[in-house]
Design an enzyme around this catalytic site. Structure first.
Site, PDB file in Angstrom:
ATOM      1  N   HIS A   1      -2.484  71.291  64.791  1.00 31.05           N
ATOM      2  CA  HIS A   1      -2.498  69.831  64.823  1.00 31.05           C
ATOM      3  C   HIS A   1      -3.628  69.312  65.708  1.00 31.05           C
ATOM      4  O   HIS A   1      -4.243  70.064  66.469  1.00 31.05           O
ATOM      5  CB  HIS A   1      -1.148  69.286  65.313  1.00 31.05           C
ATOM      6  CG  HIS A   1      -0.859  69.543  66.770  1.00 31.05           C
ATOM      7  ND1 HIS A   1      -0.193  68.649  67.574  1.00 31.05           N
ATOM      8  CD2 HIS A   1      -1.150  70.606  67.572  1.00 31.05           C
ATOM      9  CE1 HIS A   1      -0.075  69.133  68.800  1.00 31.05           C
ATOM     10  NE2 HIS A   1      -0.637  70.319  68.820  1.00 31.05           N
TER      11      HIS A   1
ATOM     12  N   CYS B   1      -4.238  63.045  64.079  1.00 31.33           N
ATOM     13  CA  CYS B   1      -3.233  63.987  63.558  1.00 31.33           C
ATOM     14  C   CYS B   1      -3.068  63.896  62.041  1.00 31.33           C
ATOM     15  O   CYS B   1      -3.111  64.907  61.336  1.00 31.33           O
ATOM     16  CB  CYS B   1      -1.900  63.785  64.272  1.00 31.33           C
ATOM     17  SG  CYS B   1      -1.064  62.215  63.938  1.00 31.33           S
TER      18      CYS B   1
ATOM     19  N   HIS C   1       3.652  61.282  64.778  1.00 34.32           N
ATOM     20  CA  HIS C   1       2.789  62.465  64.881  1.00 34.32           C
ATOM     21  C   HIS C   1       3.131  63.429  63.755  1.00 34.32           C
ATOM     22  O   HIS C   1       4.270  63.483  63.280  1.00 34.32           O
ATOM     23  CB  HIS C   1       2.963  63.147  66.234  1.00 34.32           C
ATOM     24  CG  HIS C   1       1.920  64.195  66.514  1.00 34.32           C
ATOM     25  ND1 HIS C   1       0.603  63.890  66.787  1.00 34.32           N
ATOM     26  CD2 HIS C   1       1.987  65.557  66.528  1.00 34.32           C
ATOM     27  CE1 HIS C   1      -0.086  65.013  66.971  1.00 34.32           C
ATOM     28  NE2 HIS C   1       0.728  66.027  66.815  1.00 34.32           N
TER      29      HIS C   1
END
Length: 360
Positions: free
Chosen positions: A334, A274, A322
């Site tokens: 993402h 990520c 994240h």
């Protein structure tokens, strides 16, 4: 210089060769001795009787979240190792330069000593009394004084150089210890990532094809519900921020990666995690940002959700484990987790911690 310091100097120079191996991304290290599984650890998950898929989905979320946290720790250790390696190499170069300088100074001191030996080592007064030509001796007395001052300066410079070398050796040794500690942290994080992903894969492997399809549908439904709930708050009604020039470049880079697989620790060009995706997107935009989602949250400027614009980074979960790139209109791009690819999703499909702006 004592033998211990000389050993440190040798070790520091050896580091120049060794350090690139230790710091290389993806370098495999021997795993530390296995430790007992803590109470409550998801290391050996077992679907409940009847394979309650909702519980399975929650268990998978827990496992992949733990892997994401460990991935951030791994990436942070990787970044530290790169910096420490560069510092050790720089110190080693200084040591080499210092040794060359010291050798030159010693040669100069030796030449001065030989010149003194040729005069018999007599003090100036004795040389005057014994001279066949006292007048000539007095004419050269000024040069003698200059030579003595030069010798004193030379000895002082040698002492300073030796002290610098000792300090460089101490610094290199300290950096080496930090690098070793970082290597262990990196290896521990790597082990945890692999354990969590293996546990998740094992849990998924116990499902039949139709159950996997239902599980995927459950994941999509949970994401849709979360996004709908987020939109129902009216969060987007005042959001009309225009992307900056660099923000547009970051968005273009990120969208060009659609479909590429998530791989923990990866930052392109063929796969991403990520924060690997977001950091590379902004690097491509000409504005580097920290490598990990936690550092992106810590170091970048926080902006209110109503002020967010395309290119901003949305940080998720209370532990900032994240991150995604905001595209606009309530959407993000993402790299979700292992087994998934870079994709577009709803910005509210996960718990939002906050929004940060790289080019504030």
């Amino acid at each position: 210089m004592g033998t211990g310091k000389r050993g440190l100097l040798t070790a520091a120079l050896t580091v120049v060769c060794a350090v690139t191996v230790l710091a290389a991304p993806g370098t495999a290290f021997a795993a530390p001795t296995p430790t007992p599984t803590p109470s409550g650890s998801p290391a050996t998950p077992t679907p409940p009787p009847g394979k309650d898929l909702e519980q399975v989905r929650e268990k998978l979320d827990t496992l992949y979240h733990a892997a994401a946290v460990a991935t951030d720790a791994y990436n942070a250790a990787e970044e530290k190792a790169k910096k420490q390696s560069a510092e050790i190499v720089a110190l080693a170069k200084k040591i080499v330069e210092g040794q060359q300088k010291l050798k030159k100074l010693k040669n100069q001191a030796g030449a001065s000593a030989r010149a003194q030996y040729r005069t018999g080592g007599l003090p100036p007064t004795a040389q005057f009394l014994l001279s066949d030509d006292p007048g000539q001796f007095l004419d050269g007395a000024g040069l003698v004084m200059q030579g003595q001052r030069a010798t004193k300066k030379l000895l002082g410079e040698m002492t300073r150089t030796q002290e610098e070398l000792r300090q460089y050796a101490d610094d290199a040794s300290a950096q080496w210890k930090k690098l070793e500690a970082g290597r262990k942290a990196k290896a521990a994080a790597k082990k945890k990532i692999e354990q969590q992903i293996a546990a998740a894969e094992k849990l998924e492997s116990r499902l039949e094809k139709k159950e996997k399809e239902r599980l995927a549908a459950l994941e999509e439904e949970a994401a849709r519900k979360a996004q709908a709930a987020w939109l129902d708050t009216g969060v987007l009604k005042d959001v009309d921020g225009k992307a900056s020039a660099r923000g547009k470049k970051a968005v273009r880079f990120a969208t060009a990666q659609l479909g590429k697989p998530y791989v923990w620790g990866a930052e392109g060009p063929d796969s991403f995690d990520c924060s690997g995706l977001t950091s590379q997107a902004w690097a491509a935009a000409g504005h580097p940002v920290p490598r990990t989602s936690q550092e992106q949250w810590k170091q970048l400027k926080h902006v209110d959700t109503k002020d967010m614009r395309p290119g901003d980074l949305i940080i998720y979960f209370d532990d900032a484990s994240h991150v995604a790139l905001y595209l606009g209109d309530g959407a993000i791009i993402h790299a979700p987790r292992p087994g998934r690819t870079v994709t577009v999703a709803g910005a509210g499909s996960m718990p939002i911690l906050g929004v940060v702006r790289p080019d504030a």
